[in-house]
Write a protein that holds these residues in place. Structure first.
Motif, PDB file in Angstrom:
ATOM      1  N   ASP A  88       1.357  -1.193   0.049  1.00  0.00           N
ATOM      2  CA  ASP A  88       0.082   0.762  -0.026  1.00  0.00           C
ATOM      3  C   ASP A  88       0.961   1.131   0.256  1.00  0.00           C
ATOM      4  OD1 ASP A  88      -2.554   1.726  -0.123  1.00  0.00           O
ATOM      5  OD2 ASP A  88      -2.114   1.538   2.097  1.00  0.00           O
ATOM      6  N   ILE A  89       2.128   1.058   1.011  1.00  0.00           N
ATOM      7  CA  ILE A  89       2.856   3.101   0.793  1.00  0.00           C
ATOM      8  C   ILE A  89       3.826   3.004  -0.703  1.00  0.00           C
ATOM      9  CG2 ILE A  89       5.301   3.419   2.377  1.00  0.00           C
ATOM     10  CD1 ILE A  89       4.623   1.717   4.493  1.00  0.00           C
ATOM     11  N   SER A  90       3.976   1.411  -1.065  1.00  0.00           N
ATOM     12  CA  SER A  90       4.822   1.533  -1.975  1.00  0.00           C
ATOM     13  C   SER A  90       3.197   2.151  -3.738  1.00  0.00           C
ATOM     14  CB  SER A  90       5.347   0.418  -2.521  1.00  0.00           C
ATOM     15  OG  SER A  90       5.941   0.192  -3.968  1.00  0.00           O
ATOM     16  N   ALA A  91       2.323   1.823  -3.136  1.00  0.00           N
ATOM     17  CA  ALA A  91       1.356   2.078  -4.763  1.00  0.00           C
ATOM     18  C   ALA A  91       0.922   3.275  -4.255  1.00  0.00           C
ATOM     19  CB  ALA A  91      -0.053   1.071  -4.569  1.00  0.00           C
ATOM     20  N   ALA A  92       1.159   4.097  -3.317  1.00  0.00           N
ATOM     21  CA  ALA A  92       1.012   5.476  -2.870  1.00  0.00           C
ATOM     22  C   ALA A  92       1.832   6.341  -3.321  1.00  0.00           C
ATOM     23  CB  ALA A  92       0.708   5.646  -1.303  1.00  0.00           C
ATOM     24  N   GLY A  93       3.434   6.375  -3.929  1.00  0.00           N
ATOM     25  CA  GLY A  93       4.229   6.828  -3.946  1.00  0.00           C
ATOM     26  C   GLY A  93       5.165   6.979  -3.081  1.00  0.00           C
ATOM     27  N   ILE A  94       4.600   6.424  -1.890  1.00  0.00           N
ATOM     28  CA  ILE A  94       5.052   7.387  -0.941  1.00  0.00           C
ATOM     29  C   ILE A  94       6.552   6.346  -0.538  1.00  0.00           C
ATOM     30  CG2 ILE A  94       5.862   7.702   1.730  1.00  0.00           C
ATOM     31  CD1 ILE A  94       2.299   7.422   1.465  1.00  0.00           C
ATOM     32  N   SER A  95       8.031   6.645  -0.161  1.00  0.00           N
ATOM     33  CA  SER A  95       9.342   6.276   0.035  1.00  0.00           C
ATOM     34  C   SER A  95       8.877   4.896   1.228  1.00  0.00           C
ATOM     35  CB  SER A  95      10.156   6.937   0.468  1.00  0.00           C
ATOM     36  OG  SER A  95      11.840   6.346   1.037  1.00  0.00           O
ATOM     37  N   LEU A  96       9.204   3.611   0.909  1.00  0.00           N
ATOM     38  CA  LEU A  96       9.286   2.523   1.802  1.00  0.00           C
ATOM     39  C   LEU A  96      10.235   3.198   2.909  1.00  0.00           C
ATOM     40  CD1 LEU A  96      10.241   0.186  -0.699  1.00  0.00           C
ATOM     41  CD2 LEU A  96       7.394   0.395   0.704  1.00  0.00           C
ATOM     42  N   TRP A  97      10.722   4.046   3.260  1.00  0.00           N
ATOM     43  CA  TRP A  97      11.682   4.697   4.404  1.00  0.00           C
ATOM     44  C   TRP A  97      10.182   4.470   5.955  1.00  0.00           C
ATOM     45  CZ3 TRP A  97      11.036   8.230   7.198  1.00  0.00           C
ATOM     46  CH2 TRP A  97      11.556   8.460   8.921  1.00  0.00           C
ATOM     47  N   TRP A  98       9.035   5.083   5.111  1.00  0.00           N
ATOM     48  CA  TRP A  98       8.365   5.918   6.310  1.00  0.00           C
ATOM     49  C   TRP A  98       7.534   3.915   6.584  1.00  0.00           C
ATOM     50  CZ3 TRP A  98       7.659   8.941   8.661  1.00  0.00           C
ATOM     51  CH2 TRP A  98       7.625  10.394   7.658  1.00  0.00           C
ATOM     52  N   TYR A  99       7.792   2.746   5.304  1.00  0.00           N
ATOM     53  CA  TYR A  99       7.310   1.206   6.069  1.00  0.00           C
ATOM     54  C   TYR A  99       8.866   0.961   6.965  1.00  0.00           C
ATOM     55  CZ  TYR A  99       7.040  -3.405   6.111  1.00  0.00           C
ATOM     56  OH  TYR A  99       6.523  -4.968   6.908  1.00  0.00           O
ATOM     57  N   GLY A 100       9.725   1.445   6.125  1.00  0.00           N
ATOM     58  CA  GLY A 100      10.750   0.886   8.207  1.00  0.00           C
ATOM     59  C   GLY A 100      10.576   1.796   9.504  1.00  0.00           C
ATOM     60  N   ALA A 101      10.272   2.778   8.838  1.00  0.00           N
ATOM     61  CA  ALA A 101      10.165   3.519  10.490  1.00  0.00           C
ATOM     62  C   ALA A 101       8.314   2.725  11.023  1.00  0.00           C
ATOM     63  CB  ALA A 101       9.451   5.045   9.235  1.00  0.00           C
ATOM     64  N   ALA A 102       7.809   2.095  10.604  1.00  0.00           N
ATOM     65  CA  ALA A 102       6.767   2.226  11.081  1.00  0.00           C
ATOM     66  C   ALA A 102       7.385   0.562  11.881  1.00  0.00           C
ATOM     67  CB  ALA A 102       5.452   1.518  10.128  1.00  0.00           C
ATOM     68  N   VAL A 103       7.667  -0.228  10.813  1.00  0.00           N
ATOM     69  CA  VAL A 103       8.506  -1.490  11.242  1.00  0.00           C
ATOM     70  C   VAL A 103       8.777  -1.229  12.354  1.00  0.00           C
ATOM     71  CG1 VAL A 103       9.198  -3.572  11.030  1.00  0.00           C
ATOM     72  CG2 VAL A 103       7.299  -2.765   9.501  1.00  0.00           C
ATOM     73  N   SER A 104      10.217  -0.129  12.993  1.00  0.00           N
ATOM     74  CA  SER A 104      11.404  -0.244  13.511  1.00  0.00           C
ATOM     75  C   SER A 104      10.188   1.081  14.791  1.00  0.00           C
ATOM     76  CB  SER A 104      12.170   1.389  12.810  1.00  0.00           C
ATOM     77  OG  SER A 104      12.811  -0.030  12.276  1.00  0.00           O
ATOM     78  N   LEU A 105       9.016   1.420  14.848  1.00  0.00           N
ATOM     79  CA  LEU A 105       8.472   2.097  15.737  1.00  0.00           C
ATOM     80  C   LEU A 105       7.535   1.685  16.601  1.00  0.00           C
ATOM     81  CD1 LEU A 105       7.606   4.917  17.000  1.00  0.00           C
ATOM     82  CD2 LEU A 105       5.537   4.320  15.747  1.00  0.00           C
ATOM     83  N   ASN A 106       7.142  -0.328  15.884  1.00  0.00           N
ATOM     84  CA  ASN A 106       6.415  -1.251  16.615  1.00  0.00           C
ATOM     85  C   ASN A 106       7.198  -1.409  17.098  1.00  0.00           C
ATOM     86  OD1 ASN A 106       6.436  -4.340  16.212  1.00  0.00           O
ATOM     87  ND2 ASN A 106       4.365  -3.240  17.298  1.00  0.00           N
ATOM     88  N   GLY A 107       8.694  -2.612  16.762  1.00  0.00           N
ATOM     89  CA  GLY A 107       9.640  -3.143  17.831  1.00  0.00           C
ATOM     90  C   GLY A 107      10.297  -2.231  19.182  1.00  0.00           C
ATOM     91  N   LEU A 108      10.621  -1.165  18.660  1.00  0.00           N
ATOM     92  CA  LEU A 108      10.770  -0.472  19.582  1.00  0.00           C
ATOM     93  C   LEU A 108      10.046  -0.500  20.398  1.00  0.00           C
ATOM     94  CD1 LEU A 108      13.652   1.478  20.441  1.00  0.00           C
ATOM     95  CD2 LEU A 108      11.783   4.079  19.570  1.00  0.00           C
ATOM     96  N   ILE A 109       8.193   0.361  20.485  1.00  0.00           N
ATOM     97  CA  ILE A 109       8.397   0.239  21.426  1.00  0.00           C
ATOM     98  C   ILE A 109       7.523  -0.873  22.275  1.00  0.00           C
ATOM     99  CG2 ILE A 109       5.200   0.662  22.410  1.00  0.00           C
ATOM    100  CD1 ILE A 109       5.595   2.611  20.172  1.00  0.00           C
ATOM    101  N   VAL A 110       7.597  -1.734  21.664  1.00  0.00           N
ATOM    102  CA  VAL A 110       6.880  -3.346  22.146  1.00  0.00           C
ATOM    103  C   VAL A 110       8.548  -3.799  23.503  1.00  0.00           C
ATOM    104  CG1 VAL A 110       6.993  -5.983  21.702  1.00  0.00           C
ATOM    105  CG2 VAL A 110       5.556  -4.286  20.485  1.00  0.00           C
ATOM    106  N   ILE A 111       9.577  -3.663  22.618  1.00  0.00           N
ATOM    107  CA  ILE A 111      11.038  -3.769  24.032  1.00  0.00           C
ATOM    108  C   ILE A 111      10.802  -2.951  25.154  1.00  0.00           C
ATOM    109  CG2 ILE A 111      13.308  -4.158  23.035  1.00  0.00           C
ATOM    110  CD1 ILE A 111      13.013  -4.866  20.636  1.00  0.00           C
ATOM    111  N   THR A 112      10.600  -1.799  24.573  1.00  0.00           N
ATOM    112  CA  THR A 112      10.909  -0.735  25.743  1.00  0.00           C
ATOM    113  C   THR A 112       9.959  -0.503  26.533  1.00  0.00           C
ATOM    114  OG1 THR A 112      10.510   1.036  24.379  1.00  0.00           O
ATOM    115  CG2 THR A 112      12.904   0.102  24.342  1.00  0.00           C
ATOM    116  N   CYS A 113       9.048  -1.145  26.454  1.00  0.00           N
ATOM    117  CA  CYS A 113       7.885  -1.201  26.952  1.00  0.00           C
ATOM    118  C   CYS A 113       6.972  -1.580  27.462  1.00  0.00           C
ATOM    119  CB  CYS A 113       6.465   0.874  26.142  1.00  0.00           C
ATOM    120  SG  CYS A 113       7.731   2.146  25.566  1.00  0.00           S
ATOM    121  N   GLU A 114       6.758  -3.059  26.840  1.00  0.00           N
ATOM    122  CA  GLU A 114       5.497  -3.404  27.441  1.00  0.00           C
ATOM    123  C   GLU A 114       5.929  -4.306  28.406  1.00  0.00           C
ATOM    124  OE1 GLU A 114       4.132  -6.952  24.724  1.00  0.00           O
ATOM    125  OE2 GLU A 114       5.077  -8.321  25.653  1.00  0.00           O
ATOM    126  N   LEU A 115       7.147  -4.608  29.524  1.00  0.00           N
ATOM    127  CA  LEU A 115       7.014  -5.136  30.308  1.00  0.00           C
ATOM    128  C   LEU A 115       6.548  -4.232  31.978  1.00  0.00           C
ATOM    129  CD1 LEU A 115      10.460  -6.692  30.664  1.00  0.00           C
ATOM    130  CD2 LEU A 115       8.769  -7.696  30.872  1.00  0.00           C
TER     131      LEU A 115
END
Length: 432
Positions: free
Chosen positions: A267-294
């Motif tokens: 969806d991001i690619s079809a919208a003509g948006i840089s896939l950097w934003w996809y990487g940023a979204a996935v990284s945001l998920n991982g960072l929050i889960v690892i640092t905040c879940e406990l």
């Protein structure tokens, strides 16, 4: 006899008046076997290379992309079968024995993939590796539950999830380093990690209780069950209609949840948006889960279970609905933040729930059933999501939100307070 077993495992049968359920107190007061399982889970995911690099390995051996994709699908099917089998074996043989079988067997099977002489033999080895390697998951959760005071099971589950997440985050990097040497180094490295985990289990986990003690415990558990709950195997699990609703919720949630790995980049690619934003979204998920879940778990473990289920499942629907607003980076990031909140709020509770929901004699099967349906959803979810996206475009997010909303309703129906369930079983047994 029960008191003797609890003392051997350093398990407190009842919580103190004002328990400290924080991260450090829970870890400090956990028995050695629990800490070993937490570390072993981290090791197992740290060296989980095959699933990540299987497609590359197959194409490097000269197989087509279709054949490589099929091999990955076979691996996913083995994981579903392995969860079911591991739950059943855990109830029959005990968590320690099953984990040793899983680690020792998978170590041998991992290496066999390198030397399989044909495509069919490779597929057979991949299926066997995935199946046997998955045995330990229900077994580990079963033993974590048995060795942990009930009021700390959710926190211990959160710690276990943290170890898995940390291992999965580092595995691609370590695998890439080994792959720069050779595929032999990659596969032998994963086999060595399995043997290390097996060694930890052999020396740190307690053996099963003596047969007489097991028989007494089983008789006591059966005496507490309501009439009609005496069936064995997975028939007894699925006869629990409320737990079956919970399983439906987990299946639908996993189908929706995994769309961030399949449909979101499309969806991001079809919208003509840089896939950097996809990487940023996935990284945001991982960072929050690892640092905040406990930290979040310390708070939510005291909430009513249905409130946790409502937020933990419902926010997935909200997050994916936000994706549908507009194909702009801000909505992709905001939607990811919302469904990530659902993960850190509800993840530990919903994953700990199977171990608390059913009768003790079926604990492994209850856990195995949940892990298998979640794995099934993860396997079929990307296929369903991409097919729907190609048919309806960005409306896929509205369909995902609707499916997740249905999962939320199923979860609210299916999840009940495990403590009240135990009280009901005890009251029924006393009345009879």
């Amino acid at each position: 006899m029960t008191a003797v077993i609890e003392n051997e495992n350093n398990v407190s049968p009842t919580p103190p008046d004002k328990p400290d359920d924080g991260v450090f107190a829970t870890l400090r007061e956990s028995p050695r076997a629990v800490r070993a399982l937490l570390f072993g889970g981290f090791i197992s995911r740290l060296a989980a290379f095959i699933q990540i690099y299987l497609v590359l390995f197959m194409t490097d051996r000269g197989f087509s992309a279709t054949q490589a994709g099929l091999a990955l699908g076979v691996y996913g099917a083995g994981a579903v079968v392995g969860s079911l089998a591991g739950g059943s074996l855990s109830d029959r043989l005990g968590a320690r024995a099953v984990t040793l079988i899983s680690m020792g067997g998978s170590a041998l099977l991992i290496v066999s993939i390198l030397y399989a002489p044909s495509y069919a033999m490779i597929l057979a080895a991949v299926f066997a590796v995935s199946t046997v390697g998955q045995f330990y998951r229900p077994a580990a959760q079963t033993m974590l539950t048995e060795l942990t005071p009930r009021h700390r099971v959710v926190m211990i589950t959160a710690m276990y999830r943290l170890g898995l997440n940390l291992g999965m985050t580092a595995a691609p990097l370590i695998g890439a380093a080994l792959l720069s040497v050779s595929y032999n180094a990659l596969f032998w490295g994963e086999a060595a990690a399995a043997l290390i985990f097996g060694g930890i289990v052999m020396f740190a986990l307690p053996k099963r209780a003596p047969r007489a003690a097991r028989a007494a415990a089983k008789a006591a558990a059966e005496a507490q069950e309501a009439p009609g709950e005496g069936r064995g195997g997975y028939l007894a699990v699925f006869a629990d209609w409320r737990y079956s609703m919970y399983l439906v919720a987990m299946l639908l949630t996993s189908v929706v949840y995994c769309q961030y790995t399949a449909t979101l980049p499309l969806d991001i690619s079809a919208a003509g948006i840089s896939l950097w934003w996809y990487g940023a979204a996935v990284s945001l998920n991982g960072l929050i889960v690892i640092t905040c879940e406990l930290a979040m778990t310390k708070v939510v473990q005291k909430w009513p279970i249905r409130l946790t289920a409502l937020l933990g499942l419902g926010l997935v629907s909200v997050g994916y609905a936000i994706y549908a607003i507009s194909p702009l980076p801000i909505w992709f990031m905001l939607g990811t933040l919302v469904w990530t909140l659902s993960e850190i709020i509800g993840g530990p509770t919903t994953f700990a729930y199977p171990a608390l929901a059913g009768p003790e004699r079926l604990r492994g099967r209850y856990i195995g059933a949940m892990q298998s349906v979640f794995g099934l959803g993860t396997a079929i979810g990307p296929v369903i999501g991409t097919l729907v996206w190609f048919q309806v475009g960005r409306s896929v997010w509205l369909w995902a939100a609707l499916l997740s909303a249905i999962a939320t309703v199923a979860g609210l129906i299916g999840m009940r307070d495990p403590n009240k369930t135990d009280e009901s079983r005890t009251a029924t047994a006393s009345a009879t």
